[in-house]
Design an enzyme around this catalytic site. Structure first.
Site, PDB file in Angstrom:
ATOM      1  N   SER A 212       0.874  -1.134   0.060  1.00  0.00           N
ATOM      2  CA  SER A 212      -0.011  -0.013  -0.127  1.00  0.00           C
ATOM      3  C   SER A 212       0.985   1.246   0.132  1.00  0.00           C
ATOM      4  O   SER A 212       1.826   1.540  -0.807  1.00  0.00           O
ATOM      5  CB  SER A 212      -0.949  -0.169   1.076  1.00  0.00           C
ATOM      6  OG  SER A 212      -2.006   1.009   1.316  1.00  0.00           O
ATOM      7  N   ASP A 346      -9.934  -2.700  -5.712  1.00  0.00           N
ATOM      8  CA  ASP A 346      -9.371  -2.271  -4.643  1.00  0.00           C
ATOM      9  C   ASP A 346     -10.123  -0.820  -4.313  1.00  0.00           C
ATOM     10  O   ASP A 346     -10.244  -0.005  -5.224  1.00  0.00           O
ATOM     11  CB  ASP A 346      -7.943  -1.883  -4.930  1.00  0.00           C
ATOM     12  CG  ASP A 346      -7.338  -1.531  -3.742  1.00  0.00           C
ATOM     13  OD1 ASP A 346      -8.106  -0.724  -2.913  1.00  0.00           O
ATOM     14  OD2 ASP A 346      -6.035  -1.386  -3.596  1.00  0.00           O
ATOM     15  N   HIS A 377      -8.336  -4.436  -1.107  1.00  0.00           N
ATOM     16  CA  HIS A 377      -7.028  -3.623  -0.702  1.00  0.00           C
ATOM     17  C   HIS A 377      -6.325  -4.468   0.177  1.00  0.00           C
ATOM     18  O   HIS A 377      -6.764  -4.882   1.390  1.00  0.00           O
ATOM     19  CB  HIS A 377      -7.425  -2.190  -0.005  1.00  0.00           C
ATOM     20  CG  HIS A 377      -6.222  -1.563   0.214  1.00  0.00           C
ATOM     21  ND1 HIS A 377      -5.615  -0.883  -0.838  1.00  0.00           N
ATOM     22  CD2 HIS A 377      -5.482  -1.260   1.192  1.00  0.00           C
ATOM     23  CE1 HIS A 377      -4.615  -0.237  -0.382  1.00  0.00           C
ATOM     24  NE2 HIS A 377      -4.596  -0.431   0.817  1.00  0.00           N
TER      25      HIS A 377
HETATM   26  C1  LIG Z   1      -2.936  -0.007   8.609  1.00  0.00           C
HETATM   27  O1  LIG Z   1      -3.063   0.223   7.152  1.00  0.00           O
HETATM   28  C2  LIG Z   1      -4.444  -0.120   6.539  1.00  0.00           C
HETATM   29  C3  LIG Z   1      -4.325   0.093   4.983  1.00  0.00           C
HETATM   30  O2  LIG Z   1      -3.224   0.340   4.463  1.00  0.00           O
HETATM   31  C4  LIG Z   1      -5.249   0.947   7.041  1.00  0.00           C
HETATM   32  O3  LIG Z   1      -6.524   0.670   6.633  1.00  0.00           O
HETATM   33  C5  LIG Z   1      -5.276   0.882   8.645  1.00  0.00           C
HETATM   34  O4  LIG Z   1      -5.901   2.049   9.244  1.00  0.00           O
HETATM   35  C6  LIG Z   1      -3.887   1.244   8.860  1.00  0.00           C
HETATM   36  N1  LIG Z   1      -3.413   1.222  10.338  1.00  0.00           N
HETATM   37  C7  LIG Z   1      -3.522   2.390  11.130  1.00  0.00           C
HETATM   38  C8  LIG Z   1      -3.474   2.227  12.565  1.00  0.00           C
HETATM   39  O5  LIG Z   1      -3.465   3.448  10.673  1.00  0.00           O
END
Ligand SMILES: *[C@@H]1O[C@H](CO)[C@@H](O)[C@H](O)[C@H]1NC(C)=O
Ligand SMILES: *[C@@H]1O[C@H](CO)[C@@H](O)[C@H](O)[C@H]1NC(C)=O
Ligand SMILES: *[C@@H]1O[C@H](CO)[C@@H](O)[C@H](O)[C@H]1NC(C)=O
Length: 432
Positions: A212, A346, A377
């Site tokens: 990502s 996605d 995703h």
């Molecule tokens: C971790 O990554 C995913 C998508 O890449 C996201 O939806 C999620 O909010 C993220 N976690 C944090 C704590 O930001």
């Protein structure tokens, strides 16, 4: 009495019939909605590949057959990009392992402290040589996330050392040592981690992996400077958006509920920033109290980016921040073999952004673009009907591609290394 009965009779047989008809219609409507929303009628297919016909690419596709086979998502829900994304977002992975890593701390020139986790291989690599996966997780994510743990465990068992960057500020229990958290395109911490690995393991070769937002960071890092590609064997990026500027416009649209995902991600980002309130809004910072109150009321990533994120690196406008921090301006400088993976369903990456990787793969011989029909995703779950397997298609593709590259390096005929003289011979040697 009898008159009553004869009155009543003609009514009662009709009523159940009418209810049956309504029930049938209701069931049909529910089924229709399920079939539509879950895309049950959508076909499965191998990923769409864009690549050039070179000896290396032919070898890679032959040695990594998962790229040319169908990706089959779980029958009932796997064809819904939203469900795959939601399951990944909420659950991460099913029964994810707990790999044992060593947490490393690297002081940065501006006073920040980068952290990453180091995992030693659990088996010999099939080539007998030393390879390290340097991994950059998604936005605000870190090595303790389930999808990272699952991937690390699988890679370790295939003989890879793994180093996972914890985005600055993402780990809940680690204090910041300077008023700065990660941004979309800042490569400083990733560079520090790679520098450490190169020094600590002088014999190792690197496989660079980005998930990502991490995909944006690693592609930008490799393209920023030729030296950053030294000792890099290949790079894989999964589900990134390539251009924050172009993604931004799509993030305010409602189709695919993108505005709603935007809201959820903004909420996560808010939590991360607020958990470091003391360090970020202290008197040494460029942040003001007004920024803090704008953060509280923000409902989209753009609002947070404009009031907070762009200021960490002194960008004067949101446009400049998105422009300068996107890998799209660097990725064409990447010469090592590069696999770009995206999924057509996605919900976070709009279709219009995918012209970037497909044009790149048409232009550059070492770039392969793989677009799956399903996967959401970072979902890419596999499994028969309902229950997903712990390991996903994505984990297998990255390791499969890395294995194929390692094999290529090992079997590489000497003429490949020394130049053009025997190019004809090489083609023959590798196409067998
Ligand atoms: C971790 O990554 C995913 C998508 O890449 C996201 O939806 C999620 O909010 C993220 N976690 C944090 C704590 O930001
Ligand atoms: C604010 O500045 C003063 C001195 O100028 C210092 O003693 C204090 O620790 C600073 N506070 C924060 C939160 O940085
Ligand atoms: C493509 O990758 C191979 C293997 O790493 C390398 O030898 C070759 O120079 C690259 N090609 C280009 C055009 O950069």
């Amino acid at each position: 009495m009898s008159a009553h009965e004869s009155d009543a009779y003609p009514v009662s047989p009709e009523m159940p019939a009418m209810f049956d008809g309504m029930k049938l219609a209701a069931v049909a409507a529910v089924l229709y909605i399920i079939v539509r929303c879950l895309n049950l009628k959508s076909p499965t297919a191998p990923p769409k590949l864009v690549y050039q016909d070179t000896a290396l690419n032919r070898f890679l596709l032959k040695s990594c057959p998962i790229l040319t086979k169908e990706y089959i998502p779980p029958l009932l829900w796997g064809k819904s990009g939203h469900l795959q994304t939601a399951l990944y977002g909420k659950l991460g992975r099913v029964s994810s392992p707990h790999p044992n890593g060593l947490r490393m701390y690297l002081p940065m020139p501006d006073g920040a402290t980068a952290t990453f986790d180091l995992f030693e291989p659990l088996a010999d690599h099939q080539t007998g040589e030393d390879f390290t996966m340097v991994i950059c997780p998604g936005i605000g994510n870190h090595s303790e996330k389930h999808y990272i743990r699952t991937f690390v465990d699988y890679s370790q068992k295939q003989g890879y050392r793994c180093a996972v960057l914890n985005h600055l500020g993402a780990l809940p229990n680690i204090e910041l040592t300077s008023p700065r958290v990660f941004t979309y395109g800042c490569t400083w911490e990733f560079a520090a981690m790679v520098g450490y690995i190169k020094k600590a393991f002088p014999q190792t070769r690197l496989i660079v992996v980005g998930f990502s937002l991490g995909g944006n960071i690693v592609c930008k890092y490799l393209g920023e400077n030729r030296a950053n590609q030294e000792r890099v064997l290949c790079c894989v990026s999964v589900c990134q958006g390539y251009s924050a500027l172009r993604a931004q416009e799509t993030f305010l649209q409602w189709d695919q509920c993108r505005r709603f995902y935007n809201f959820l991600m903004a909420d996560n980002m808010k939590k991360i920033i607020l958990s470091h309130r003391a360090s970020l809004f202290g008197n040494t910072s460029v942040m003001l109290d007004a920024d803090l109150s704008r953060l509280y009321t923000a409902t989209s990533l753009m609002q947070i980016d404009d009031s907070i994120m762009r200021k960490f690196h002194g960008y004067s406008s949101l446009k400049e921040y998105y422009e300068k921090e996107s890998c799209v301006h660097y990725i064409h400088n990447v010469n090592v073999p590069l696999l770009l993976v995206n999924s057509a369903d996605d919900p976070l990456v709009h279709q219009s952004l995918l012209t970037i990787p497909s044009t790149l793969a048409e232009k550059k011989e070492n770039v392969t673009f793989a677009l799956t029909l399903h996967g959401g995703h970072l979902g890419f779950f596999e499994g028969a009907v309902l229950f997903p397997q712990p390991l996903t298609w994505m984990d297998k593709v990255i390791v499969g591609y890395a294995n194929a590259m390692c094999q290529w390096e090992k079997q590489k005929p000497p003429c490949q290394a020394s130049g053009q003289q025997n190019a004809g011979q090489c083609q023959e040697a590798t196409s067998q």
